[in-house]
Design a protein around this motif. Structure first.
Motif, short mmCIF file in Angstrom:
data_model
loop_
_atom_site.label_atom_id
_atom_site.label_comp_id
_atom_site.label_asym_id
_atom_site.label_seq_id
_atom_site.Cartn_x
_atom_site.Cartn_y
_atom_site.Cartn_z
N ALA A 139 57.62 -30.59 -61.67
CA ALA A 139 58.46 -31.05 -60.43
C ALA A 139 58.32 -32.26 -60.14
O ALA A 139 59.30 -32.83 -59.94
CB ALA A 139 57.96 -30.00 -59.53
N GLU A 185 53.32 -26.87 -63.89
CA GLU A 185 54.23 -26.58 -63.13
C GLU A 185 54.45 -27.80 -62.12
O GLU A 185 55.49 -28.37 -61.75
CB GLU A 185 54.17 -25.31 -62.23
CG GLU A 185 54.35 -24.08 -63.18
CD GLU A 185 54.12 -22.92 -62.48
OE1 GLU A 185 53.56 -22.92 -61.30
OE2 GLU A 185 54.87 -21.95 -62.85
N ALA A 193 61.95 -29.65 -64.15
CA ALA A 193 61.93 -28.27 -63.78
C ALA A 193 63.04 -27.54 -64.20
O ALA A 193 63.32 -26.43 -64.35
CB ALA A 193 61.58 -28.02 -62.28
N ASP A 194 64.33 -28.25 -64.07
CA ASP A 194 65.59 -27.66 -64.24
C ASP A 194 65.69 -27.45 -65.89
O ASP A 194 66.53 -26.95 -66.40
CB ASP A 194 66.80 -28.50 -64.05
CG ASP A 194 66.83 -29.91 -64.34
OD1 ASP A 194 65.74 -30.44 -64.77
OD2 ASP A 194 67.78 -30.49 -64.50
N ARG A 195 64.57 -28.11 -66.61
CA ARG A 195 64.81 -28.00 -67.88
C ARG A 195 63.52 -27.39 -68.81
O ARG A 195 63.60 -27.13 -70.09
CB ARG A 195 65.18 -29.27 -69.00
CG ARG A 195 66.31 -30.02 -68.60
CD ARG A 195 66.12 -31.40 -69.09
NE ARG A 195 65.77 -31.50 -70.11
CZ ARG A 195 65.28 -32.85 -70.76
NH1 ARG A 195 64.98 -33.99 -69.85
NH2 ARG A 195 65.08 -32.99 -71.89
N GLU A 199 65.72 -27.54 -73.50
CA GLU A 199 64.79 -26.45 -72.65
C GLU A 199 63.52 -26.21 -73.39
O GLU A 199 63.55 -26.21 -74.64
CB GLU A 199 65.38 -25.19 -72.43
CG GLU A 199 64.64 -23.93 -72.00
CD GLU A 199 65.26 -22.63 -71.94
OE1 GLU A 199 64.69 -21.67 -71.26
OE2 GLU A 199 66.10 -22.34 -72.81
N ARG A 238 60.43 -23.99 -68.09
CA ARG A 238 59.81 -22.86 -67.40
C ARG A 238 58.34 -22.89 -67.90
O ARG A 238 58.08 -22.87 -69.04
CB ARG A 238 60.40 -21.57 -67.79
CG ARG A 238 60.15 -20.23 -67.30
CD ARG A 238 61.16 -19.44 -67.28
NE ARG A 238 61.72 -19.12 -68.71
CZ ARG A 238 61.13 -18.19 -69.50
NH1 ARG A 238 60.12 -17.23 -68.77
NH2 ARG A 238 61.56 -17.87 -70.53
N ARG A 289 60.53 -34.34 -62.51
CA ARG A 289 61.92 -33.92 -62.17
C ARG A 289 62.43 -33.16 -63.48
O ARG A 289 63.72 -33.50 -64.04
CB ARG A 289 62.88 -35.03 -61.66
CG ARG A 289 62.41 -35.48 -60.34
CD ARG A 289 63.49 -36.39 -59.72
NE ARG A 289 63.24 -37.03 -58.53
CZ ARG A 289 63.62 -37.91 -57.74
NH1 ARG A 289 64.99 -38.71 -58.41
NH2 ARG A 289 63.36 -38.33 -56.62
#
Length: 204
Positions: free
Chosen positions: A100, A96, A105-107, A81, A109, A103
């Motif tokens: 996206a 941001e 964005a799941d790891r 993360e 912020r 790919r």
């Protein structure tokens, strides 16, 4: 990482390259600006050769993130993360969009905020394994940023704070930190700090 700095206007859509890991060779295209100055590839390569064993599954904070090169290098090398903090809203928005597109964005912020003001909120999900501090030069924010990092309890006991600065920028670290390592690469000084252990004295 991309910093704000005075200087000549860079050519439009200048590309910065990820230097290692699964994203190696991917390019970040940044808009022309007299205020954007990318960290040299050789400096990033040197930093990550030192941190290589610490990156898999690490939780990372990239403060003063710019377009996020340092944090992206961490994700490329297996960090679990990365939290990016960037005050400049258009730059944070670009980051941001890039996360996206790649790919990631799941790891990751992105927080659009002033790091020093937001530091006390950043530790709510626990401390980080690695914290990168590369504030704009010459705004002399490093000591304040380190103090905010210590006060916010943002780094794990076994973690590191990595500070990049111009060699002419004086740095006296807060008592909470001890120097773990320090290297100079041309006009970049990189200092690795660890938390000072109980009973460990400051150097005279």
């Amino acid at each position: 990482m991309v910093q704000w700095a005075e200087g000549p206007v860079r050519r439009e859509d200048e590309a910065l390259r990820i230097t290692g890991g699964s994203l190696r060779g991917r390019r970040i295209h940044t808009p022309a600006s007299r205020h954007l100055r990318p960290a040299l590839e050789r400096v990033r390569e040197a930093i990550f050769s030192i941190l290589l064993s610490r990156l898999p599954d690490a939780r990372v904070l990239d403060a003063f993130a710019g377009t996020g090169l340092l944090g992206l290098e961490c994700l490329s090398r297996g960090a679990a993360e990365v939290v990016f903090v960037e005050q400049h809203r258009p730059t944070a928005g670009y980051l941001e969009e890039l996360l996206a597109e790649w790919r990631l964005a799941d790891r990751a912020r992105v927080m659009t905020a002033d790091f020093i003001r937001a530091a006390h909120h950043l530790g709510k999900d626990g401390p980080f394994d690695l914290v990168f501090l590369d504030p704009p030069y010459p705004k002399h924010l490093l000591v304040e940023a380190l103090q905010a990092t210590a006060a916010g309890r943002l780094v794990k006991p076994e973690g590191l704070v990595i500070v990049k600065r111009h060699p002419k920028e004086a740095l006296t670290a807060p008592a909470a930190f001890a120097v773990y390592d320090e290297r100079r690469y041309g006009d970049s000084m990189v200092t690795f700090f660890k938390l000072r252990m109980e009973g460990e004295t400051c150097p005279s």
